[in-house]
Design an enzyme around this catalytic site. Sequence first.
Site, PDB file in Angstrom:
ATOM      1  CB  THR A  41      16.448  15.086   4.594  1.00 30.61           C
ATOM      2  OG1 THR A  41      16.770  13.888   4.656  1.00 30.61           O
ATOM      3  CG2 THR A  41      16.931  15.616   6.185  1.00 30.61           C
ATOM      4  CB  CYS A  42      15.279  19.970   2.649  1.00 31.38           C
ATOM      5  SG  CYS A  42      14.802  21.783   2.901  1.00 31.38           S
ATOM      6  CB  CYS A  47      15.202  23.027   5.910  1.00 30.94           C
ATOM      7  SG  CYS A  47      16.620  22.194   5.392  1.00 30.94           S
ATOM      8  CE  LYS A  50      16.217  24.559  10.915  1.00 34.37           C
ATOM      9  NZ  LYS A  50      17.289  24.135  10.662  1.00 34.37           N
ATOM     10  CE1 TYR A  98      11.100  19.451  -3.448  1.00 34.62           C
ATOM     11  CE2 TYR A  98       9.349  20.639  -2.229  1.00 34.62           C
ATOM     12  CZ  TYR A  98      10.753  20.316  -2.498  1.00 34.62           C
ATOM     13  OH  TYR A  98      11.835  21.424  -2.215  1.00 34.62           O
ATOM     14  CE1 TYR A 177      26.165  23.153   9.934  1.00 35.84           C
ATOM     15  CE2 TYR A 177      24.277  24.642   9.574  1.00 35.84           C
ATOM     16  CZ  TYR A 177      25.508  24.380   9.476  1.00 35.84           C
ATOM     17  OH  TYR A 177      26.215  24.806   8.550  1.00 35.84           O
ATOM     18  CB  ILE A 178      20.915  18.227  14.130  1.00 38.34           C
ATOM     19  CG1 ILE A 178      20.992  18.481  12.572  1.00 38.34           C
ATOM     20  CG2 ILE A 178      19.696  17.774  14.644  1.00 38.34           C
ATOM     21  CD1 ILE A 178      20.475  17.171  11.915  1.00 38.34           C
ATOM     22  CD  GLU A 181      19.428  24.455  13.266  1.00 33.62           C
ATOM     23  OE1 GLU A 181      19.898  25.297  12.362  1.00 33.62           O
ATOM     24  OE2 GLU A 181      18.821  23.446  12.818  1.00 33.62           O
ATOM     25  NE  ARG A 198      32.795  13.849  19.499  1.00 29.08           N
ATOM     26  CZ  ARG A 198      33.077  12.951  18.634  1.00 29.08           C
ATOM     27  NH1 ARG A 198      33.292  11.517  18.828  1.00 29.08           N
ATOM     28  NH2 ARG A 198      33.292  13.047  17.296  1.00 29.08           N
ATOM     29  NE  ARG A 204      34.762  19.065  15.806  1.00 28.49           N
ATOM     30  CZ  ARG A 204      34.934  18.397  14.714  1.00 28.49           C
ATOM     31  NH1 ARG A 204      36.117  19.001  13.816  1.00 28.49           N
ATOM     32  NH2 ARG A 204      34.699  17.433  14.128  1.00 28.49           N
ATOM     33  CB  ALA A 340      21.176  30.798   8.984  1.00 30.51           C
ATOM     34  CG  HIS A 434      20.319  54.999  12.853  1.00 33.95           C
ATOM     35  ND1 HIS A 434      21.039  54.312  13.624  1.00 33.95           N
ATOM     36  CD2 HIS A 434      19.473  55.969  13.411  1.00 33.95           C
ATOM     37  CE1 HIS A 434      20.675  54.734  14.883  1.00 33.95           C
ATOM     38  NE2 HIS A 434      19.820  55.890  15.037  1.00 33.95           N
ATOM     39  CD  GLU A 439      22.755  51.831  12.942  1.00 37.07           C
ATOM     40  OE1 GLU A 439      23.131  52.664  12.253  1.00 37.07           O
ATOM     41  OE2 GLU A 439      21.514  51.702  13.710  1.00 37.07           O
TER      42      GLU A 439
HETATM   43  P1  NDP Z   1      27.283  17.472  12.535  1.00 36.13           P
HETATM   44  O1  NDP Z   1      28.357  16.626  12.050  1.00 36.13           O
HETATM   45  O2  NDP Z   1      27.177  18.979  12.529  1.00 36.13           O
HETATM   46  O3  NDP Z   1      27.433  17.260  14.094  1.00 36.13           O
HETATM   47  C1  NDP Z   1      27.673  16.219  14.984  1.00 36.13           C
HETATM   48  C2  NDP Z   1      27.856  16.260  16.164  1.00 36.13           C
HETATM   49  O4  NDP Z   1      27.892  15.060  17.029  1.00 36.13           O
HETATM   50  C3  NDP Z   1      29.252  16.784  16.446  1.00 36.13           C
HETATM   51  O5  NDP Z   1      29.138  17.852  17.598  1.00 36.13           O
HETATM   52  C4  NDP Z   1      30.194  15.671  16.857  1.00 36.13           C
HETATM   53  O6  NDP Z   1      31.228  16.112  17.795  1.00 36.13           O
HETATM   54  C5  NDP Z   1      28.992  14.857  17.752  1.00 36.13           C
HETATM   55  N1  NDP Z   1      29.450  13.554  17.666  1.00 36.13           N
HETATM   56  C6  NDP Z   1      29.841  12.671  16.421  1.00 36.13           C
HETATM   57  N2  NDP Z   1      30.039  11.504  16.953  1.00 36.13           N
HETATM   58  C7  NDP Z   1      29.873  11.496  18.422  1.00 36.13           C
HETATM   59  C8  NDP Z   1      29.889  10.425  19.346  1.00 36.13           C
HETATM   60  N3  NDP Z   1      30.241   9.097  18.906  1.00 36.13           N
HETATM   61  N4  NDP Z   1      29.516  10.654  20.594  1.00 36.13           N
HETATM   62  C9  NDP Z   1      29.095  12.040  20.962  1.00 36.13           C
HETATM   63  N5  NDP Z   1      29.264  12.867  19.810  1.00 36.13           N
HETATM   64  C10 NDP Z   1      29.449  12.488  18.765  1.00 36.13           C
HETATM   65  O7  NDP Z   1      25.723  16.716  12.334  1.00 36.13           O
HETATM   66  P2  NDP Z   1      24.532  17.345  12.686  1.00 36.13           P
HETATM   67  O8  NDP Z   1      23.565  15.704  12.687  1.00 36.13           O
HETATM   68  O9  NDP Z   1      24.460  18.166  13.440  1.00 36.13           O
HETATM   69  O10 NDP Z   1      24.133  17.956  11.315  1.00 36.13           O
HETATM   70  C11 NDP Z   1      24.272  17.238   9.860  1.00 36.13           C
HETATM   71  C12 NDP Z   1      24.641  18.147   8.876  1.00 36.13           C
HETATM   72  O11 NDP Z   1      23.274  18.735   8.336  1.00 36.13           O
HETATM   73  C13 NDP Z   1      25.241  19.572   9.364  1.00 36.13           C
HETATM   74  O12 NDP Z   1      26.392  19.389   9.052  1.00 36.13           O
HETATM   75  C14 NDP Z   1      24.793  20.411   8.177  1.00 36.13           C
HETATM   76  O13 NDP Z   1      25.494  20.473   7.030  1.00 36.13           O
HETATM   77  C15 NDP Z   1      23.527  19.890   8.027  1.00 36.13           C
HETATM   78  N6  NDP Z   1      22.412  20.836   8.820  1.00 36.13           N
HETATM   79  C16 NDP Z   1      22.127  21.936   8.533  1.00 36.13           C
HETATM   80  C17 NDP Z   1      21.278  22.842   8.990  1.00 36.13           C
HETATM   81  C18 NDP Z   1      21.243  24.453   8.518  1.00 36.13           C
HETATM   82  O14 NDP Z   1      21.481  24.742   7.560  1.00 36.13           O
HETATM   83  N7  NDP Z   1      20.704  25.223   9.502  1.00 36.13           N
HETATM   84  C19 NDP Z   1      20.571  22.332   9.999  1.00 36.13           C
HETATM   85  C20 NDP Z   1      20.817  20.989  10.462  1.00 36.13           C
HETATM   86  C21 NDP Z   1      21.639  20.153   9.760  1.00 36.13           C
HETATM   87  P3  NDP Z   1      32.718  16.718  17.332  1.00 36.13           P
HETATM   88  O15 NDP Z   1      32.417  18.093  16.767  1.00 36.13           O
HETATM   89  O16 NDP Z   1      33.359  16.518  18.232  1.00 36.13           O
HETATM   90  O17 NDP Z   1      32.872  15.939  16.227  1.00 36.13           O
END
Ligand code: NDP
Length: 451
Positions: A41-42, A47, A50, A98, A177-178, A181, A198, A204, A340, A434, A439
């Site tokens: 995936t990465c 990553c 992205k 890889y 995150y996704i 971003e 939602r 969150r 990040a 500075h 800083e």
């Molecule tokens: P997340 O679990 O972070 O976010 C999922 C989002 O979808 C939440 O906002 C959630 O809401 C919402 N959601 C879930 N179910 C529903 C639904 N049925 N209807 C509407 N909204 C819904 O997942 P992501 O897919 O964004 O990322 C997965 C993981 O990948 C991350 O947790 C992270 O660990 C990793 N990642 C890291 C990155 C980085 O390091 N920069 C970049 C991208 C991914 P609610 O908050 O209400 O549950």
Amino acid sequence: MNFDYDLFVIGGGSGGVRAARVAAQEGAKVALAEEDRYGGTCVIRGCVPKKLMVFASEYSGMVEDAQAYGWTVHAGGFDWDVFRGKLYAELDRLENVYRGILKNNGVETFDQRAKLADAHTVELADGTRKTAKHILLAMGGRPVMPGIPGDENGITSNDIFHLEKMPESILIVGGGYIASEFAGILNGLGVKVTQYYRGAQILRGFDDEARGLVSEEMCQKGIDLHLGTNVLEMRKEGDKVWVKATNGDERVFDHVMFATGRAPNTENMGLKEIGVEIGRKGEVVVDDYSQTAVPSVYAVGDVTDRVNLTPVAIREGMAFVETVFKGNPTKPDHELIPTAIFTQPEMGTVGLSEEDAREQEPIEVYATSFKPMQQSFAGRSERVLMKLVVSQKTRKVLGCHIVAPGAGEMIQLAGIAVKMGATKEDFDRTVAVHPTMSEEIVTMKTPTRTA
Ligand code: NDP
């Protein structure tokens, strides 16, 4: 008993490839099966592409800024075909790196799906069976659709990199995150972006003040963010998608992208059948040493749904090799992981949010928000945030939260101090660099509030 291999790894992503390489370097006879592209995936659909898209999208404001600094430059359009061609070439190069890592370390590879037949046997898609003393599960995860009527007309982050042309409009569903971003990326590339989340605020679980600023700045940059909103139903309308939202809105978008979470790839792997415990979200349940309920089978990375980040999967893979092949039982350390979020603006964070810290003990909060010099000179109104959450009792910095251009780079370094247990006074004793944005992290003298 004689096995074909000392270690058979299923999955050629960050965690699996690292474990395979390091085990092979220890003299183990290692094989690895991957059904898709090497890098996981990465490298292939996360990553790396992205971040390259983040870079591409950030150029959109640079022409204006350069003009504000006195340059005579003119903006042109973004050419998706040119960028995508270069992106694909880069991903091909990385996939070869890889493959090369595995080959050069004597790891035998099988470009096909594998599943478990018993505690020491892997069955490949072509029916071949291979035995191994240890098996490492590193199959990662995949995006999941939320189960909303018509969501089969939506796409996921996997599809974004393969779009034939940049859409004019997109709805992004989710607030993690996704979702956040890609809202920034596509907005920067000139797509009209609407985001439905939602809950009450995106991102969150992160520090409230930090995610509040990210959300505000995203809106300032033109993202049409609707909080407390979800898709009720959707359907195809010509080559577009019609969406009815929970707030009653009915709109049509070129694409709808769901970033509503990811699920571990544990289906049809023969896991339960051989006694590997599977958790509620489909994850492989492991102990502190990444060992499953079947002693010869271990698991690392997103398939275990612990902390789903590439560097964590790599650490888990290394700890597995230390434990199993170096006779040095090692638990991967999941404490104080800096991370990040490549939103625009970026957020870098390590340790506890203000909200979590004050549940735990009395704290002091040091925070400052200001317009950074470079952007302010160019006439931009965007703000950055530097924030420390400090224990009143031990004076240790419990959390550091930065929202700023380059916050990812900054938090990597601040993360070392926080991981070492630095106190607020250690930060204070460090001389400022500075003029920089960061800083401010060593010059905040009086608490903004205590709790
Ligand atoms: P997340 O679990 O972070 O976010 C999922 C989002 O979808 C939440 O906002 C959630 O809401 C919402 N959601 C879930 N179910 C529903 C639904 N049925 N209807 C509407 N909204 C819904 O997942 P992501 O897919 O964004 O990322 C997965 C993981 O990948 C991350 O947790 C992270 O660990 C990793 N990642 C890291 C990155 C980085 O390091 N920069 C970049 C991208 C991914 P609610 O908050 O209400 O549950």
